[in-house]
Design a protein around this motif. Sequence first.
Motif, PDB file in Angstrom:
ATOM      1  N   GLN A  79      75.167  36.212  36.928  1.00  0.00           N
ATOM      2  CA  GLN A  79      75.869  36.615  35.721  1.00  0.00           C
ATOM      3  C   GLN A  79      75.610  38.066  35.315  1.00  0.00           C
ATOM      4  OE1 GLN A  79      78.267  35.057  34.283  1.00  0.00           O
ATOM      5  NE2 GLN A  79      78.538  36.649  32.720  1.00  0.00           N
ATOM      6  N   PRO A  80      74.358  38.550  35.302  1.00  0.00           N
ATOM      7  CA  PRO A  80      74.141  39.956  34.924  1.00  0.00           C
ATOM      8  C   PRO A  80      74.862  40.932  35.851  1.00  0.00           C
ATOM      9  CG  PRO A  80      72.081  38.740  34.886  1.00  0.00           C
ATOM     10  CD  PRO A  80      73.084  37.858  35.556  1.00  0.00           C
ATOM     11  N   ARG A 114      77.583  40.151  37.597  1.00  0.00           N
ATOM     12  CA  ARG A 114      79.018  39.955  37.355  1.00  0.00           C
ATOM     13  C   ARG A 114      79.491  40.794  36.177  1.00  0.00           C
ATOM     14  NH1 ARG A 114      82.595  39.115  40.549  1.00  0.00           N
ATOM     15  NH2 ARG A 114      83.403  40.957  39.497  1.00  0.00           N
ATOM     16  N   GLU A 115      78.672  40.870  35.135  1.00  0.00           N
ATOM     17  CA  GLU A 115      79.041  41.659  33.962  1.00  0.00           C
ATOM     18  C   GLU A 115      79.157  43.143  34.305  1.00  0.00           C
ATOM     19  OE1 GLU A 115      76.087  40.744  31.085  1.00  0.00           O
ATOM     20  OE2 GLU A 115      76.786  38.685  30.755  1.00  0.00           O
ATOM     21  N   ARG A 116      78.229  43.645  35.114  1.00  0.00           N
ATOM     22  CA  ARG A 116      78.297  45.052  35.530  1.00  0.00           C
ATOM     23  C   ARG A 116      79.519  45.294  36.417  1.00  0.00           C
ATOM     24  NH1 ARG A 116      75.184  46.979  31.672  1.00  0.00           N
ATOM     25  NH2 ARG A 116      72.935  46.725  31.991  1.00  0.00           N
ATOM     26  N   ASP A 157      82.323  43.674  36.318  1.00  0.00           N
ATOM     27  CA  ASP A 157      83.503  43.671  35.448  1.00  0.00           C
ATOM     28  C   ASP A 157      83.649  45.015  34.737  1.00  0.00           C
ATOM     29  OD1 ASP A 157      84.064  41.080  36.189  1.00  0.00           O
ATOM     30  OD2 ASP A 157      83.144  40.177  34.413  1.00  0.00           O
ATOM     31  N   ASP A 158      82.514  45.579  34.300  1.00  0.00           N
ATOM     32  CA  ASP A 158      82.556  46.891  33.647  1.00  0.00           C
ATOM     33  C   ASP A 158      83.049  47.962  34.617  1.00  0.00           C
ATOM     34  OD1 ASP A 158      81.583  45.758  31.346  1.00  0.00           O
ATOM     35  OD2 ASP A 158      79.505  46.359  31.693  1.00  0.00           O
ATOM     36  N   GLU A 201      84.947  47.488  37.241  1.00  0.00           N
ATOM     37  CA  GLU A 201      86.373  47.252  37.494  1.00  0.00           C
ATOM     38  C   GLU A 201      87.226  47.851  36.390  1.00  0.00           C
ATOM     39  OE1 GLU A 201      89.471  43.513  38.301  1.00  0.00           O
ATOM     40  OE2 GLU A 201      87.317  43.153  38.068  1.00  0.00           O
ATOM     41  N   SER A 260      68.367  42.864  33.526  1.00  0.00           N
ATOM     42  CA  SER A 260      69.745  42.432  33.725  1.00  0.00           C
ATOM     43  C   SER A 260      70.208  42.833  35.120  1.00  0.00           C
ATOM     44  CB  SER A 260      70.660  43.007  32.637  1.00  0.00           C
ATOM     45  OG  SER A 260      71.985  42.593  32.829  1.00  0.00           O
ATOM     46  N   SER A 305      75.123  54.226  28.491  1.00  0.00           N
ATOM     47  CA  SER A 305      76.293  53.399  28.815  1.00  0.00           C
ATOM     48  C   SER A 305      76.762  53.697  30.227  1.00  0.00           C
ATOM     49  CB  SER A 305      77.443  53.668  27.835  1.00  0.00           C
ATOM     50  OG  SER A 305      77.964  54.977  28.034  1.00  0.00           O
TER      51      SER A 305
END
Length: 217
Positions: free
Chosen positions: A51-52, A54-56, A58-59, A61, A104, A142
């Motif tokens: 999950q951690p 996957r979140e990166r 997605d960011d 992408e 993460s 960020s």
Amino acid sequence: MDRVLALVGLVLSLLLLGRFGPAAWRAWRIYAGVRNRRLADAGPLEIPAPQPVRERLDDLEAHGFSRIGERYLNLPGSGLRYEWVVGEASGETYAVVVPVAGLSAIVACYSSFEDSTWVQTNFPRGAVVDRHAFKASFVATSLTATLAAHRAQVARLRSSHGAPRQIRTMADTLRMDADFRTHHGGLTLRPLTFKLVSPAIAAGLLALICAALLVGR
């Protein structure tokens, strides 16, 4: 009394060596072999990301990056470690996402030039290296700021090094990783390796001193 203190010091140093030694040895083995170690393609099927990660991904992408694939490395004492690799449309930058306990996931952006000059920019943390042919830094705020800092550094080098090499396939990333390790492998690992190895070295030296005091009496 001196003998008792030396004996206590020896016991304490051996306990510390037992605590810090395994991690130090593992860190040293990883560092010492980094230039000769090679990543491998984990495909062709996509490996589900934690999950951690996957979140990166997605960011990334959302910032125009798309999947290149997954690759793995067999690290001494640590087993298989996977990386998720994406690239931007221009082919000038690719990003690697790795899970890190307590952090993460870390994103590392890479660009390179024909003369093996490299730019590496991490988010949210990493090492700082400023050499003629290797510029490593990190941005903690960020991913957007990280990509901006990376592209700015690449732009500064473009005038003297030409356009970055194109990275579009997994084969490209593996070839470039081999180039990176050959020329700059281990530079970003040195601070962490020193941090992990130093307590074990100190404990070993203390053990030697205490043993010498005991033998000499």
